[in-house]
Design an enzyme around this catalytic site. Structure first.
Site, PDB file in Angstrom:
ATOM      1  N   ASN A 122       1.074  -1.380   0.062  1.00 22.07           N
ATOM      2  CA  ASN A 122      -0.353  -0.073  -0.017  1.00 22.07           C
ATOM      3  C   ASN A 122       0.756   1.177   0.123  1.00 22.07           C
ATOM      4  O   ASN A 122       1.520   1.770   0.811  1.00 22.07           O
ATOM      5  CB  ASN A 122      -0.734   0.440   1.443  1.00 22.07           C
ATOM      6  CG  ASN A 122      -1.602   1.527   1.342  1.00 22.07           C
ATOM      7  OD1 ASN A 122      -2.164   2.147   0.641  1.00 22.07           O
ATOM      8  ND2 ASN A 122      -1.955   1.392   2.223  1.00 22.07           N
TER       9      ASN A 122
ATOM     10  N   HIS B 244      -9.597   0.643   4.513  1.00 19.42           N
ATOM     11  CA  HIS B 244      -8.630   1.289   5.446  1.00 19.42           C
ATOM     12  C   HIS B 244      -8.868   2.069   6.672  1.00 19.42           C
ATOM     13  O   HIS B 244      -9.482   3.280   6.832  1.00 19.42           O
ATOM     14  CB  HIS B 244      -7.122   1.254   4.558  1.00 19.42           C
ATOM     15  CG  HIS B 244      -6.089   1.444   5.187  1.00 19.42           C
ATOM     16  ND1 HIS B 244      -5.790   2.615   6.605  1.00 19.42           N
ATOM     17  CD2 HIS B 244      -5.355   0.987   5.357  1.00 19.42           C
ATOM     18  CE1 HIS B 244      -4.354   1.827   6.561  1.00 19.42           C
ATOM     19  NE2 HIS B 244      -3.883   1.533   5.653  1.00 19.42           N
TER      20      HIS B 244
ATOM     21  N   GLU C 149      -7.056   4.335   7.939  1.00 20.04           N
ATOM     22  CA  GLU C 149      -7.194   5.548   7.520  1.00 20.04           C
ATOM     23  C   GLU C 149      -8.276   6.467   6.711  1.00 20.04           C
ATOM     24  O   GLU C 149      -8.563   7.729   7.157  1.00 20.04           O
ATOM     25  CB  GLU C 149      -6.005   6.109   6.991  1.00 20.04           C
ATOM     26  CG  GLU C 149      -4.596   6.284   7.439  1.00 20.04           C
ATOM     27  CD  GLU C 149      -3.263   5.483   6.492  1.00 20.04           C
ATOM     28  OE1 GLU C 149      -3.001   5.466   5.629  1.00 20.04           O
ATOM     29  OE2 GLU C 149      -2.375   4.905   7.517  1.00 20.04           O
TER      30      GLU C 149
ATOM     31  N   GLU D 251      -5.273  -4.714  10.639  1.00 20.53           N
ATOM     32  CA  GLU D 251      -4.071  -4.547  11.113  1.00 20.53           C
ATOM     33  C   GLU D 251      -4.942  -3.404  11.804  1.00 20.53           C
ATOM     34  O   GLU D 251      -5.508  -2.640  11.764  1.00 20.53           O
ATOM     35  CB  GLU D 251      -4.980  -3.415   9.876  1.00 20.53           C
ATOM     36  CG  GLU D 251      -4.338  -3.924   8.316  1.00 20.53           C
ATOM     37  CD  GLU D 251      -3.761  -2.746   7.378  1.00 20.53           C
ATOM     38  OE1 GLU D 251      -2.120  -3.051   6.686  1.00 20.53           O
ATOM     39  OE2 GLU D 251      -4.824  -1.767   7.057  1.00 20.53           O
TER      40      GLU D 251
ATOM     41  N   GLY E  83       2.156   1.756  10.431  1.00 19.30           N
ATOM     42  CA  GLY E  83       3.111   3.405  11.012  1.00 19.30           C
ATOM     43  C   GLY E  83       4.117   3.675  11.829  1.00 19.30           C
ATOM     44  O   GLY E  83       4.303   4.581  12.059  1.00 19.30           O
TER      45      GLY E  83
ATOM     46  N   SER F   6       3.691  -2.433  10.502  1.00 19.17           N
ATOM     47  CA  SER F   6       5.277  -2.873  10.418  1.00 19.17           C
ATOM     48  C   SER F   6       5.381  -3.802  10.315  1.00 19.17           C
ATOM     49  O   SER F   6       6.207  -4.165  10.793  1.00 19.17           O
ATOM     50  CB  SER F   6       5.171  -2.065  12.437  1.00 19.17           C
ATOM     51  OG  SER F   6       4.227  -1.038  12.258  1.00 19.17           O
TER      52      SER F   6
END
Ligand code: PEP
Length: 253
Positions: free
Chosen positions: A9, A97, A99, A169, A175, A214
């Site tokens: 991604n 996602h 985000e 996730e 991140g 990560s």
């Protein structure tokens, strides 16, 4: 046996020139990876999909998108439809996602609509689910993941899951450099399979369940060694050909 799938991604990173360089690096380094052994895809920013798709034609790496509209056509300024993504050669679309859930207020219902729109064009949705640190510490992880999955299954039907991928996730691992331990990830993946198995054991057994958060070259193998982890959704480490290749190599089973 389920095949592993590794998806990069790229988020909102890159330029035409840097993407060209990244793809050249990937194509050189991935020659050692046999398409029989692992599925690989990259999801560039929408404006670069055409370039990436052309550059990847005939390679073992598929192209995907990071998002799609829940509508196929019309007065929806700024949106990109699944029809358009299919025309550009995408095979996968990331849906829901974290985000997009947090920064763009995407709801479970809206995500279910996008999932259906993506499948209607023959594309494979990669449905992202995951909990925040506060939710994990409150012991809500498994219930929340179940809710996020059921919100889609209730609308799209369990059969739709046979043509989808799910990525677990944990938000606190995206991140941040903090990966879920292989045991923490396996526990959630096993639960996802259990939730799906209540509706259809064959669908539960066949679906590819990715871990994201990560994932790096140095922790991928241990994660992929878990029974219910079938690959990874990779953010940061997918922007370097060497790192992404190492993760793909670790996914060969
Ligand atoms: C992601 O954005 O889906 C992700 C997993 O990012 P990272 O690998 O950088 O944590």
């Amino acid at each position: 046996m389920r095949r592993n799938l590794v998806v990069g991604n790229w988020k909102m990173h890159g330029s035409s020139a840097s993407i060209d360089q990244l793809l050249c690096g990937l194509q050189q380094q991935l020659t050692t990876v046999c398409s029989e052994q692992v599925d690989i895809a990259v999801c560039p920013p929408a404006v670069f999909i055409s370039q990436v798709s052309k550059q990847l034609a005939g390679s073992i790496v598929a192209c995907g998108a990071q998002n799609a509209s829940d509508q196929q056509e019309g007065a929806y300024t700024g949106e990109v439809s699944a029809t358009m993504l299919a025309e550009l050669g995408c095979q996968y679309v990331i849906v829901g996602h974290s985000e997009r859930r947090s920064l763009y207020a995407e709801s479970d219902a809206g995500i279910a609509a996008k999932f259906i729109a993506v499948q209607s064009q023959g594309l494979t949705p990669i449905l992202c689910v995951g909990e925040s640190l506060i939710q994990r510490e409150a012991g809500e992880t498994l219930t929340l993941i179940e809710q996020q999955i059921k919100a889609v299954v209730d609308v799209a039907g369990i059969d739709a899951m046979a043509r989808a991928v799910i990525a677990y996730e944990p938000i606190w691992a995206i991140g941040t450099g903090k990966t879920a331990s292989p045991e923490q990830a396996q526990q959630v993946h096993a639960h996802i399979r259990q939730v799906l198995a209540a509706d259809d054991p064959a669908v539960a057994e066949g679906i590819q369940l990715l871990y994201g958060g990560s994932v790096k070259a140095n922790n991928a193998a241990e994660l992929f060694g878990q029974q219910d982890i079938d690959g990874a959704l990779v953010g940061g480490a997918s922007l370097k050909a060497e790192d992404f290749t190492a993760i793909c190599l670790a996914a060969i089973n």
